[in-house]
Design a protein around this motif. Structure first.
Motif, mmCIF file in Angstrom:
data_model
loop_
_atom_site.group_PDB
_atom_site.id
_atom_site.type_symbol
_atom_site.label_atom_id
_atom_site.label_comp_id
_atom_site.label_asym_id
_atom_site.label_seq_id
_atom_site.Cartn_x
_atom_site.Cartn_y
_atom_site.Cartn_z
ATOM 1 N N TYR A 4 14.207 36.242 30.221
ATOM 2 C CA TYR A 4 12.763 36.393 30.021
ATOM 3 C C TYR A 4 12.191 35.205 29.255
ATOM 4 O O TYR A 4 12.898 34.521 28.525
ATOM 5 C CB TYR A 4 12.470 37.680 29.240
ATOM 6 C CG TYR A 4 12.910 38.936 29.952
ATOM 7 C CD1 TYR A 4 12.008 39.683 30.701
ATOM 8 C CD2 TYR A 4 14.237 39.368 29.876
ATOM 9 C CE1 TYR A 4 12.410 40.841 31.357
ATOM 10 C CE2 TYR A 4 14.650 40.520 30.537
ATOM 11 C CZ TYR A 4 13.730 41.254 31.277
ATOM 12 O OH TYR A 4 14.135 42.390 31.926
ATOM 13 N N GLU A 5 10.911 35.005 29.442
ATOM 14 C CA GLU A 5 10.168 33.995 28.684
ATOM 15 C C GLU A 5 9.220 34.727 27.748
ATOM 16 O O GLU A 5 8.570 35.696 28.139
ATOM 17 C CB GLU A 5 9.381 33.099 29.640
ATOM 18 C CG GLU A 5 8.483 32.073 28.961
ATOM 19 C CD GLU A 5 7.643 31.306 29.962
ATOM 20 O OE1 GLU A 5 6.408 31.216 29.761
ATOM 21 O OE2 GLU A 5 8.204 30.809 30.957
ATOM 22 N N MET A 6 9.128 34.275 26.506
ATOM 23 C CA MET A 6 8.227 34.879 25.523
ATOM 24 C C MET A 6 7.416 33.785 24.851
ATOM 25 O O MET A 6 7.912 32.681 24.640
ATOM 26 C CB MET A 6 9.014 35.644 24.460
ATOM 27 C CG MET A 6 9.984 36.660 24.985
ATOM 28 S SD MET A 6 10.910 37.464 23.645
ATOM 29 C CE MET A 6 12.401 37.914 24.534
ATOM 30 N N GLY A 7 6.195 34.092 24.501
ATOM 31 C CA GLY A 7 5.385 33.087 23.839
ATOM 32 C C GLY A 7 3.960 33.543 23.583
ATOM 33 O O GLY A 7 3.675 34.741 23.549
ATOM 34 N N VAL A 8 3.088 32.565 23.408
ATOM 35 C CA VAL A 8 1.669 32.812 23.126
ATOM 36 C C VAL A 8 0.850 32.323 24.310
ATOM 37 O O VAL A 8 1.050 31.211 24.793
ATOM 38 C CB VAL A 8 1.235 32.073 21.842
ATOM 39 C CG1 VAL A 8 -0.249 32.300 21.575
ATOM 40 C CG2 VAL A 8 2.061 32.564 20.658
ATOM 41 N N ASP A 9 -0.045 33.168 24.792
ATOM 42 C CA ASP A 9 -0.909 32.829 25.918
ATOM 43 C C ASP A 9 -2.306 32.516 25.385
ATOM 44 O O ASP A 9 -2.959 33.389 24.813
ATOM 45 C CB ASP A 9 -0.961 33.996 26.904
ATOM 46 C CG ASP A 9 -1.556 33.597 28.251
ATOM 47 O OD1 ASP A 9 -2.467 32.747 28.259
ATOM 48 O OD2 ASP A 9 -1.127 34.146 29.278
ATOM 49 N N TYR A 10 -2.745 31.281 25.570
ATOM 50 C CA TYR A 10 -4.057 30.857 25.085
ATOM 51 C C TYR A 10 -5.144 30.977 26.151
ATOM 52 O O TYR A 10 -6.281 30.597 25.920
ATOM 53 C CB TYR A 10 -3.985 29.417 24.565
ATOM 54 C CG TYR A 10 -3.197 29.306 23.274
ATOM 55 C CD1 TYR A 10 -3.825 29.393 22.036
ATOM 56 C CD2 TYR A 10 -1.819 29.139 23.305
ATOM 57 C CE1 TYR A 10 -3.102 29.314 20.861
ATOM 58 C CE2 TYR A 10 -1.081 29.059 22.138
ATOM 59 C CZ TYR A 10 -1.732 29.139 20.918
ATOM 60 O OH TYR A 10 -1.002 29.059 19.751
ATOM 61 N N LYS A 11 -4.767 31.519 27.301
ATOM 62 C CA LYS A 11 -5.754 31.712 28.366
ATOM 63 C C LYS A 11 -6.120 33.180 28.559
ATOM 64 O O LYS A 11 -7.193 33.506 29.062
ATOM 65 C CB LYS A 11 -5.223 31.140 29.683
ATOM 66 C CG LYS A 11 -5.113 29.626 29.693
ATOM 67 C CD LYS A 11 -4.667 29.119 31.058
ATOM 68 C CE LYS A 11 -4.611 27.594 31.081
ATOM 69 N NZ LYS A 11 -4.166 27.073 32.399
ATOM 70 N N VAL A 12 -5.204 34.066 28.196
ATOM 71 C CA VAL A 12 -5.429 35.511 28.338
ATOM 72 C C VAL A 12 -5.380 36.143 26.952
ATOM 73 O O VAL A 12 -4.372 36.032 26.261
ATOM 74 C CB VAL A 12 -4.358 36.157 29.238
ATOM 75 C CG1 VAL A 12 -4.560 37.665 29.318
ATOM 76 C CG2 VAL A 12 -4.385 35.544 30.639
ATOM 77 N N ALA A 13 -6.471 36.774 26.557
ATOM 78 C CA ALA A 13 -6.521 37.425 25.244
ATOM 79 C C ALA A 13 -7.441 38.631 25.306
ATOM 80 O O ALA A 13 -8.405 38.652 26.079
ATOM 81 C CB ALA A 13 -7.009 36.459 24.172
ATOM 82 N N HIS A 14 -7.129 39.626 24.507
ATOM 83 C CA HIS A 14 -8.023 40.784 24.428
ATOM 84 C C HIS A 14 -9.176 40.514 23.487
ATOM 85 O O HIS A 14 -10.310 40.878 23.739
ATOM 86 C CB HIS A 14 -7.262 42.029 23.964
ATOM 87 C CG HIS A 14 -8.139 43.234 23.852
ATOM 88 N ND1 HIS A 14 -8.728 43.615 22.663
ATOM 89 C CD2 HIS A 14 -8.569 44.116 24.785
ATOM 90 C CE1 HIS A 14 -9.459 44.698 22.874
ATOM 91 N NE2 HIS A 14 -9.387 45.017 24.152
ATOM 92 N N GLN A 15 -8.873 39.860 22.384
ATOM 93 C CA GLN A 15 -9.892 39.469 21.423
ATOM 94 C C GLN A 15 -9.371 38.225 20.697
ATOM 95 O O GLN A 15 -8.177 38.033 20.567
ATOM 96 C CB GLN A 15 -10.180 40.596 20.438
ATOM 97 C CG GLN A 15 -8.955 41.219 19.799
ATOM 98 C CD GLN A 15 -9.260 42.499 19.069
ATOM 99 O OE1 GLN A 15 -10.017 42.501 18.102
ATOM 100 N NE2 GLN A 15 -8.691 43.597 19.530
ATOM 101 N N GLY A 16 -10.282 37.388 20.271
ATOM 102 C CA GLY A 16 -9.840 36.168 19.626
ATOM 103 C C GLY A 16 -9.408 35.121 20.639
ATOM 104 O O GLY A 16 -9.906 35.072 21.761
ATOM 105 N N LYS A 17 -8.445 34.285 20.233
ATOM 106 C CA LYS A 17 -8.110 33.087 21.017
ATOM 107 C C LYS A 17 -6.791 33.158 21.765
ATOM 108 O O LYS A 17 -6.504 32.283 22.581
ATOM 109 C CB LYS A 17 -8.089 31.880 20.082
ATOM 110 C CG LYS A 17 -9.404 31.655 19.353
ATOM 111 C CD LYS A 17 -9.279 30.562 18.299
ATOM 112 C CE LYS A 17 -10.578 30.407 17.511
ATOM 113 N NZ LYS A 17 -10.454 29.415 16.424
ATOM 114 N N ALA A 18 -5.943 34.157 21.509
ATOM 115 C CA ALA A 18 -4.628 34.164 22.141
ATOM 116 C C ALA A 18 -4.015 35.552 22.117
ATOM 117 O O ALA A 18 -4.484 36.450 21.415
ATOM 118 C CB ALA A 18 -3.705 33.181 21.415
ATOM 119 N N SER A 19 -2.951 35.711 22.902
ATOM 120 C CA SER A 19 -2.183 36.953 22.913
ATOM 121 C C SER A 19 -0.705 36.592 23.013
ATOM 122 O O SER A 19 -0.342 35.460 23.338
ATOM 123 C CB SER A 19 -2.589 37.822 24.106
ATOM 124 O OG SER A 19 -2.252 37.173 25.329
#
Length: 294
Positions: A140-155
């Motif tokens: 698996y790959e894990m990380g921070v997505d700066y294009k998809v977020a529920h609120q704010g800048k990242a998920s």
């Protein structure tokens, strides 16, 4: 009753998510849910921690922020698309939430996103505090997505690297249980899934001094599958006095992708049921079948 309210709010959130670019009024949403505006507003706020109006504004802002970075639409057009009365009104609200005006955010975020993507691809780093784990995290790959977020800048996200990904992977944290001893603790977060073949879920575990599991829930009895829009899910566990460690995270089992955002912890009263009741081992009151005769 609490379970019914949670399901009701999840239904409302799903309705809101599908209609963010349409006119959304509290009266209409409440009518759709079959409740008076006042009563439903109280239910929604007690479960999500925010008002219906604020939830709609935050989600429209998240979509607008994404459009600023991922499209070349005029700021005025984005403002009208998400039902702001003017570019000025949009700018005021946007700056209050993101601490910078839309034009500056567009320029700044594009640079940040490109840089962060390179860092994640090269180093596969999770934010401070988070760690990868699971039976087969290498699949698996894990990380921070700066294009998809529920609120704010990242998920945060977990994604299978191949169709036959084995076991499961989780991005998780561990912290001391001291401040929550004797409390009933609720973990909540907004989750979105895409093409999840087996299942995904939020999880939390309470351990004792000798690493014995005192409470546990991983949503396996209410798994997230397939493709789902952002919605809020929660786990409620008691934290006994003998607790020493609390672990939590998001997990993915098999093919697909899952995002998580807006994680929160809060203590709740005993009227709210725990979600691990079925995990309690039910012991008989006395020994049974000692002579092996049915």
């Amino acid at each position: 009753m609490y379970k019914n309210y949670v399901e009701l709010v999840q239904k409302a959130i799903d309705y809101i998510e599908k209609n963010l670019t349409e006119p959304l009024e509290v009266i209409e949403i409440s009518k759709y849910m079959g409740y008076s505006p006042f009563h439903f507003h109280r239910i929604f706020q007690s479960i999500t921690g925010m008002s219906i109006v604020n939830y709609i504004k935050v989600r429209r802002m998240a979509h607008a922020a994404s459009d600023l970075v991922n499209t070349n639409q005029r700021i005025l057009d984005i403002a009208f698309h998400y039902h702001f009365s003017s570019q000025e009104a949009f700018t005021r609200s946007f700056q209050k939430l993101y601490q910078m005006p839309p034009a500056k955010y567009r320029k700044y975020a594009k640079k940040v996103i490109l840089f962060k993507e390179e860092v994640v691809m090269e180093n596969s780093l999770l934010p401070k505090g988070w760690m990868p784990s699971g039976t087969d995290p290498q699949d698996y790959e894990m990380g921070v997505d700066y294009k998809v977020a529920h609120q704010g800048k990242a998920s945060g996200y977990i994604m299978s690297k191949k169709n036959d990904a084995r076991g499961f992977a989780t991005m998780m944290q561990v912290f001391k249980a001291a401040i929550y001893k004797g409390e009933r603790l609720r973990l909540s977060g907004f989750i979105k899934t895409e093409d999840v073949e087996n299942w995904a879920g939020l999880w939390m575990r309470i351990d004792g001094e000798y690493e014995e599991v005192l409470s546990f829930d991983n949503m396996q009895d209410r798994p997230l599958k397939g493709t789902t829009n952002w919605n809020q899910y929660s786990i409620v566990l008691d934290v006994p006095e003998e607790s020493t460690v609390i672990s939590f995270g998001i997990l993915l089992h098999g093919k697909g992708k899952v995002w998580i955002d807006g994680i929160a912890f809060d203590t709740v009263d005993r009227s709210i049921p725990t979600t691990n009741e079925e995990y309690h081992q039910k012991l008989p009151d006395k020994p049974l079948n000692l002579q092996f005769e049915l």
